[in-house]
Design a protein around this motif. Structure first.
Motif, PDB file in Angstrom:
ATOM      1  N   GLY A 198      -3.455   3.175  -3.174  1.00 40.10           N
ATOM      2  CA  GLY A 198      -2.394   4.048  -2.693  1.00 40.10           C
ATOM      3  C   GLY A 198      -1.006   3.495  -2.916  1.00 40.10           C
ATOM      4  O   GLY A 198      -0.014   4.165  -2.619  1.00 40.10           O
ATOM      5  N   GLY A 199      -0.908   2.281  -3.467  1.00 43.02           N
ATOM      6  CA  GLY A 199       0.384   1.646  -3.638  1.00 43.02           C
ATOM      7  C   GLY A 199       0.931   1.739  -5.044  1.00 43.02           C
ATOM      8  O   GLY A 199       0.189   1.907  -6.016  1.00 43.02           O
ATOM      9  N   SER A 200       2.240   1.627  -5.153  1.00 35.65           N
ATOM     10  CA  SER A 200       2.902   1.586  -6.453  1.00 35.65           C
ATOM     11  C   SER A 200       4.007   0.550  -6.400  1.00 35.65           C
ATOM     12  O   SER A 200       4.672   0.375  -5.376  1.00 35.65           O
ATOM     13  N   LEU A 201       4.196  -0.135  -7.523  1.00 35.39           N
ATOM     14  CA  LEU A 201       5.217  -1.183  -7.616  1.00 35.39           C
ATOM     15  C   LEU A 201       5.964  -1.018  -8.922  1.00 35.39           C
ATOM     16  O   LEU A 201       5.358  -0.959  -9.995  1.00 35.39           O
ATOM     17  N   GLN A 240      -9.280  -4.778  -9.606  1.00 38.06           N
ATOM     18  CA  GLN A 240     -10.507  -4.943  -8.834  1.00 38.06           C
ATOM     19  C   GLN A 240     -10.822  -3.646  -8.114  1.00 38.06           C
ATOM     20  O   GLN A 240     -10.173  -3.298  -7.134  1.00 38.06           O
ATOM     21  N   GLN A 241     -11.761  -2.901  -8.643  1.00 36.64           N
ATOM     22  CA  GLN A 241     -12.236  -1.637  -8.078  1.00 36.64           C
ATOM     23  C   GLN A 241     -11.256  -0.485  -8.264  1.00 36.64           C
ATOM     24  O   GLN A 241     -11.638   0.655  -8.421  1.00 36.64           O
ATOM     25  N   ALA A 242      -9.987  -0.748  -8.295  1.00 32.26           N
ATOM     26  CA  ALA A 242      -8.968   0.287  -8.287  1.00 32.26           C
ATOM     27  C   ALA A 242      -8.928   1.103  -9.578  1.00 32.26           C
ATOM     28  O   ALA A 242      -9.401   0.680 -10.633  1.00 32.26           O
ATOM     29  N   GLU A 286      -6.036   4.905  -6.154  1.00 29.93           N
ATOM     30  CA  GLU A 286      -5.101   4.793  -7.263  1.00 29.93           C
ATOM     31  C   GLU A 286      -4.030   3.752  -6.969  1.00 29.93           C
ATOM     32  O   GLU A 286      -3.542   3.614  -5.849  1.00 29.93           O
ATOM     33  N   THR A 287      -3.674   3.002  -8.004  1.00 34.55           N
ATOM     34  CA  THR A 287      -2.587   2.030  -7.928  1.00 34.55           C
ATOM     35  C   THR A 287      -1.762   2.134  -9.201  1.00 34.55           C
ATOM     36  O   THR A 287      -2.270   2.562 -10.244  1.00 34.55           O
ATOM     37  N   ALA A 308       0.848  -1.188   0.000  1.00 34.29           N
ATOM     38  CA  ALA A 308       0.000   0.000   0.000  1.00 34.29           C
ATOM     39  C   ALA A 308       0.886   1.242   0.000  1.00 34.29           C
ATOM     40  O   ALA A 308       0.433   2.344   0.317  1.00 34.29           O
ATOM     41  N   GLY A 309       2.163   1.065  -0.329  1.00 32.39           N
ATOM     42  CA  GLY A 309       3.128   2.157  -0.409  1.00 32.39           C
ATOM     43  C   GLY A 309       3.963   2.026  -1.659  1.00 32.39           C
ATOM     44  O   GLY A 309       3.528   1.451  -2.661  1.00 32.39           O
ATOM     45  N   ASP A 310       5.191   2.512  -1.614  1.00 33.67           N
ATOM     46  CA  ASP A 310       6.058   2.537  -2.791  1.00 33.67           C
ATOM     47  C   ASP A 310       7.135   1.455  -2.680  1.00 33.67           C
ATOM     48  O   ASP A 310       7.945   1.465  -1.744  1.00 33.67           O
TER      49      ASP A 310
END
Length: 448
Positions: free
Chosen positions: A268-271, A313-315, A292-293, A245-247
């Motif tokens: 809220g996360g980014s990968l 899913q929803q994001a 947001e993802t 849920a983070g970076d």
């Protein structure tokens, strides 16, 4: 860089990955048993109808599985550094066998450096919520500004919520180089950052054995994790290589996930992945939650022996592939969007195979650039942009919300119909002027 072979887990057959192999082998198609906190093995849980529909067989929980307190607990540890700088002697042992207690704790202005340490943590948590959010029961905990630096060494944990290394709170940071972490317990992750904490890993081996135990995680309040090299394996149900849920940024890392999707990105996360290779048994990348993802992949490969490669899913999801990223699934969709999700999918030069399915109330915008190819069908509220050097080989009757031909691309050059019919919405496809087109290889492109 020479890719190291994946470690072999006792009781699980693993195929080794070497520098001469372009892709990791597909994870075993038959689910391995899931271990409980006492090391016993149980059959994997039956998938829910929703999980079955998406191709996933083991579901990764969004939240803790108990109702314990979510307030920050009082931290306890066998060894504590709070307001000074300490350099521990080489090969020092840190150990605790008490539940809710860490082997070592660094907080405040404290700084602890270890080399080739042996860290042992046994005992379960009284609250999975507090463990996931604040590091209760973690083997090594850096919080509230504390700094932990570990070089080499081995860490082993056993018990529910017994995560290996945890960084929680602004300015809390743990830096690990070489060495290894092995956890055995439900919700016992490899490393976790929450509430602004940071983790930096270089050539670290992480192995988790039980359910809901991702090797790398970022939980409540976000955080930042950077991983370079190393190998990550998990055997438990719902234990993706990364759950964030983070970076999180990864480079040149190998993942082998026996009973889970490869990666999960929460709201809220980014990968971000660069030259990362992952094989997974229950899907590729899941992006979910009300928010947001983002997922970026340059080079490398993600292979799934079951499930969808990308599941939104929803994001509100932003997905980008470049640098020859290779994504494959034995069964499932290339992209599935459900639960009013919204996906933006960009591929620059990739060779993609698989269908795109967009559920009612959801949407997707696909943009193929460079020499990208797509072999599959598209159904649902999806729009597609094709560049002049791209190609879409239609594998089944398809319906597009909109079709855009970028940079002078022509229908006859970029779409191979293979005898199928493709319909498009006229208002959303001004480049087509409401016309009907005969496609290369047979089939038609026409207004809906």
């Amino acid at each position: 860089m020479k890719n190291p072979g994946l470690p072999r887990r006792q009781g699980h057959r693993r195929a080794a990955a070497t520098a001469s192999v372009l892709l990791l082998p597909l994870a075993v198609s038959t689910l391995s048993a899931c271990s409980d906190d006492d090391g016993a093995t149980n059959p994997p849980p039956a998938a829910s109808p929703a999980a079955t529909a998406s191709g996933a067989r083991c579901v990764t929980d969004r939240s803790a599985d108990d109702k314990g307190p979510d307030a920050e607990p009082r931290a306890k540890a066998g060894y504590t550094v709070t307001d000074k700088t300490v350099k521990a002697k080489a090969q020092k042992e840190f150990k605790t066998t008490t539940g809710d207690k860490s082997a070592l704790l660094v907080s405040g202005s404290g700084k602890l450096t270890t080399r080739d340490a042996k860290i042992i943590k046994h005992g379960g948590t009284s609250s999975v919520t507090a463990s996931d959010g604040h590091g209760l029961n973690a083997a090594a905990l850096a919080r509230d500004g504390g700094t932990l630096t570990m070089s080499g060494g081995r860490m082993s944990t056993q018990g529910k919520g017994a995560t290996g290394v945890f960084a929680s709170g602004e300015d809390a940071k743990a830096t690990l180089s070489s060495g290894g972490i092995r956890t055995k317990g439900t919700s016992a992750r490899g490393v976790t950052a929450t509430h602004g904490g940071a983790l930096d890993l270089t050539y670290v081996e992480i192995d988790t054995a039980a359910a809901q135990a991702a090797p790398v995680a970022v939980g409540p309040g976000g955080g930042k994790v950077t991983v370079s090299g190393g190998t990550m394996t998990s055997a438990g149900c719902g234990s993706p290589g990364v759950q964030t849920a983070g970076d999180v940024s990864l480079s040149q890392t190998l993942f082998d996930l026996a009973n889970s999707e490869a990666f999960t990105v929460e709201a809220g996360g980014s990968l971000s992945l660069k030259d990362v290779r992952a094989s997974a048994a229950a899907g590729g990348v899941v992006l979910r939650g009300d928010g947001e993802t983002s997922f970026r992949m340059t080079g490398g490969a993600v292979q799934a022996s079951d499930g969808d490669i990308f599941s939104v899913q929803q994001a509100d999801a932003d997905i980008e592939l470049s640098g020859g990223a290779d994504v494959k699934t034995k069964d499932g969709k290339l992209l599935r969007v459900t639960d009013k999700g919204r996906a933006t999918f960009t591929a620059d030069g990739e060779k993609l195979k698989g269908s795109v399915a967009v559920g009612k109330g959801s949407s997707a915008a696909l943009d193929l650039t460079g020499s990208a190819d797509l072999d599959g069908k598209i159904v649902g509220a999806a729009s597609l942009t094709l560049g002049p050097k791209t190609q879409w080989s239609v594998s089944g009757d398809s319906a597009l919300k909109g079709l855009k031909l970028a940079d002078g691309a022509k229908v006859s050059d970029v779409i191979v119909g293979n005898g199928h019919t493709v319909t498009y919405d006229t208002a959303s496809s001004p480049d087509l002027h409401g016309k009907k087109y005969q496609l290369e290889g047979g089939g038609t492109l026409k207004p809906a």
